[in-house]
Enzyme design. Structure first.
Site, PDB file in Angstrom:
ATOM      1  N   ARG A  47       0.843  -1.196   0.000  1.00 36.39           N
ATOM      2  CA  ARG A  47       0.000   0.000   0.000  1.00 36.39           C
ATOM      3  C   ARG A  47       0.877   1.244   0.000  1.00 36.39           C
ATOM      4  O   ARG A  47       2.080   1.164   0.135  1.00 36.39           O
ATOM      5  CB  ARG A  47      -0.899  -0.010   1.217  1.00 36.39           C
ATOM      6  N   GLY A  48       0.219   2.374  -0.229  1.00 34.02           N
ATOM      7  CA  GLY A  48       0.972   3.626  -0.365  1.00 34.02           C
ATOM      8  C   GLY A  48       1.103   3.947  -1.847  1.00 34.02           C
ATOM      9  O   GLY A  48       1.505   3.080  -2.629  1.00 34.02           O
ATOM     10  N   ALA A  49       0.771   5.164  -2.242  1.00 34.37           N
ATOM     11  CA  ALA A  49       0.678   5.495  -3.665  1.00 34.37           C
ATOM     12  C   ALA A  49       1.881   5.050  -4.496  1.00 34.37           C
ATOM     13  O   ALA A  49       1.725   4.281  -5.448  1.00 34.37           O
ATOM     14  CB  ALA A  49       0.407   6.996  -3.803  1.00 34.37           C
ATOM     15  N   ARG A  90      -7.546  -0.312  -7.082  1.00 32.75           N
ATOM     16  CA  ARG A  90      -7.821   0.833  -6.199  1.00 32.75           C
ATOM     17  C   ARG A  90      -7.859   2.099  -7.054  1.00 32.75           C
ATOM     18  O   ARG A  90      -7.007   2.285  -7.923  1.00 32.75           O
ATOM     19  CB  ARG A  90      -6.770   0.960  -5.093  1.00 32.75           C
ATOM     20  N   GLN A 195      -2.756   2.702   9.867  1.00 38.92           N
ATOM     21  CA  GLN A 195      -1.432   2.777   9.237  1.00 38.92           C
ATOM     22  C   GLN A 195      -0.453   3.589  10.100  1.00 38.92           C
ATOM     23  O   GLN A 195       0.740   3.311  10.140  1.00 38.92           O
ATOM     24  CB  GLN A 195      -1.517   3.421   7.838  1.00 38.92           C
ATOM     25  N   ASP A 236      -2.046  10.915  -2.447  1.00 33.02           N
ATOM     26  CA  ASP A 236      -2.402   9.860  -3.398  1.00 33.02           C
ATOM     27  C   ASP A 236      -2.743  10.426  -4.766  1.00 33.02           C
ATOM     28  O   ASP A 236      -2.611   9.723  -5.769  1.00 33.02           O
ATOM     29  CB  ASP A 236      -3.572   9.038  -2.843  1.00 33.02           C
ATOM     30  N   ASN A 246      -5.571  12.512   0.140  1.00 31.70           N
ATOM     31  CA  ASN A 246      -4.718  11.713   1.008  1.00 31.70           C
ATOM     32  C   ASN A 246      -5.612  10.962   1.977  1.00 31.70           C
ATOM     33  O   ASN A 246      -6.839  11.109   1.962  1.00 31.70           O
ATOM     34  CB  ASN A 246      -3.704  12.601   1.748  1.00 31.70           C
ATOM     35  N   LYS A 247      -4.991  10.145   2.822  1.00 34.46           N
ATOM     36  CA  LYS A 247      -5.761   9.332   3.755  1.00 34.46           C
ATOM     37  C   LYS A 247      -6.838  10.122   4.490  1.00 34.46           C
ATOM     38  O   LYS A 247      -6.601  11.258   4.884  1.00 34.46           O
ATOM     39  CB  LYS A 247      -4.787   8.714   4.776  1.00 34.46           C
TER      40      LYS A 247
HETATM   41  C1  LIG Z   1       3.589   7.790   0.142  1.00 32.33           C
HETATM   42  S1  LIG Z   1       1.951   7.807  -0.307  1.00 32.33           S
HETATM   43  C2  LIG Z   1       1.193   7.053   1.051  1.00 32.33           C
HETATM   44  C3  LIG Z   1      -0.270   7.385   1.097  1.00 32.33           C
HETATM   45  O1  LIG Z   1      -1.048   6.225   0.775  1.00 32.33           O
HETATM   46  C4  LIG Z   1      -1.844   5.920   1.900  1.00 32.33           C
HETATM   47  O2  LIG Z   1      -3.068   5.318   1.583  1.00 32.33           O
HETATM   48  P1  LIG Z   1      -3.217   3.703   1.760  1.00 32.33           P
HETATM   49  O3  LIG Z   1      -2.562   3.331   3.050  1.00 32.33           O
HETATM   50  O4  LIG Z   1      -4.720   3.505   1.748  1.00 32.33           O
HETATM   51  O5  LIG Z   1      -2.528   3.119   0.545  1.00 32.33           O
HETATM   52  C5  LIG Z   1      -2.047   7.258   2.561  1.00 32.33           C
HETATM   53  O6  LIG Z   1      -2.961   8.052   1.856  1.00 32.33           O
HETATM   54  C6  LIG Z   1      -0.656   7.799   2.485  1.00 32.33           C
HETATM   55  O7  LIG Z   1      -0.505   9.148   2.697  1.00 32.33           O
END
Ligand SMILES: CSC[C@H]1O[C@H](OP(=O)(O)O)[C@H](O)[C@@H]1O
Length: 348
Positions: A47-49, A90, A195, A236, A246-247
């Site tokens: 996960r993470g963009a 996603r 997270q 994101d 973002n989250k």
């Molecule tokens: C470095 S981008 C990380 C970004 O992605 C996360 O979302 P997810 O955990 O649902 O993939 C979150 O928005 C973070 O800031």
């Protein structure tokens, strides 16, 4: 930094750190099919963009390597289908479709199936290698904004494991620890999937960074009663005017920061910008399954038939953002009108 890499190409498979299990265990998974990759992205094992983009790129290269036959048109059809499939995992992080499009562009003029297969693998590896360097540069630019002994708040995990390495919002803290530059971090736990509690505290403790965990609901009181010198978050998808997805919880943090006169920064690579979107209203917001809110781990924390709203992201309007930290430098709040130029010129 002793943090394991989140995604690695292993020729006939992809090795990922299973982020669902952290901090209780550090385990890896071997993804052997494109379906494995789709599931790993969908269920946030990776996960993470940026990490999502890298995993999708490796997934498409893997799908290409499994193609049998020499007909180039059939190969292109195969890749287009697999790309659409991976993109369906996603919707919000633009890095996913950005990486898939970049790989498809790289095979447009391939003279054979074998050449196209090779191009896919090389471009996917290049995306990963570039992202590590990009995150290092984001970290250096971000660190220039902080003073020794600053206290900085963040939400979710925009860390090393959300990227190829170093991270975006967390990169300055990892780099600071390497040069004995003391910084304290308030990490918001980040409901519903935690997270922040699970991943950000774990990453920062690995680097020896002084981190304090708070619940998301404590952010306002913490800004009011404690030393909070800045907020830094990941992204994101960033639209042409600087609005940032973002989250979930990030938008609220930006409002609180404005109320308390605290600078609010977004850290993101240029691959997270989507200038085809005029503003943040156009950013697709992923809604996830109800159980993520009804349960914590395996425990029900609400009646099973409770109705739920579970948006995984929110959009922070540009006017609440003090600056966007990219690998090319910092776009200050007065320069957001220049964002589209970044994708035609070479430097800020
Ligand atoms: C470095 S981008 C990380 C970004 O992605 C996360 O979302 P997810 O955990 O649902 O993939 C979150 O928005 C973070 O800031």
């Amino acid at each position: 930094m002793a943090i394991p890499r989140s995604v690695e190409w292993k020729e006939d498979s992809i090795k990922i750190l299973n982020q669902q299990l952290i901090p209780n265990s550090v385990e890896f998974l071997t993804l052997e099919t494109i379906e494995d990759v789709w599931d790993a992205i969908k269920t946030l094992k990776v996960r993470g963009a940026p990490a999502i983009g890298i995993a999708a790129a490796f997934g498409l290269a893997l799908a290409g390597s499994k193609f049998e036959g020499e007909d180039l048109q059939e190969f292109h059809t195969h890749i287009r289908e697999k790309s659409l499939y991976l993109a369906s995992s996603r919707p919000t992080a633009v890095n996913l479709t950005w990486a898939l499009r970049r790989l498809q562009n790289k095979i447009e003029n391939a003279a054979s199936v074998n050449e196209a297969k090779t191009n896919l693998v090389h471009e996917a590896i290049l995306i990963s290698v570039e992202d590590e360097n990009i995150c290092y540069n984001i970290g250096q630019h971000a660190l220039s904004l902080f003073n020794k002994n600053d206290s900085v708040m963040t939400i979710c995990n925009a860390g090393s494991i959300a990227t190829a390495y170093y991270g975006t919002a967390l990169a300055p803290f990892h780099l600071a620890a390497e040069v004995d530059f003391p910084i304290h971090v308030f990490a918001c736990e980040t409901r519903p999937l935690l997270q922040g509690a699970r991943l950000t505290t774990w990453e920062l403790l690995q680097s020896g960074v002084n981190v304090t965990l708070i619940t998301d609901s404590m952010a306002a009181h913490t800004m009011k009663t404690k030393k909070v010198d800045a907020v830094i978050v990941g992204a994101d998808r960033i639209s042409a005017n600087g609005d940032t997805a973002n989250k979930i919880g990030t938008y609220g943090l930006a409002i609180l920061a404005k109320q308390h006169g605290i600078p609010f920064y977004v850290a993101a690579p240029l691959s997270t910008f989507d200038i085809s979107l005029k503003n943040g209203d156009e950013i697709p917001i992923e809604e996830r399954k109800e159980e993520e809110i009804l349960k914590v781990g395996n425990e029900w924390v609400a009646p099973k038939n409770t109705s739920v709203y579970n948006p995984a992201f929110d959009v922070t309007p540009a006017e609440l953002i003090s600056g966007i930290i990219t690998e090319q430098g910092i776009i200050h709040e007065t320069e957001f009108d220049k964002i589209p130029d970044l994708f035609t010129t070479k430097s800020l």
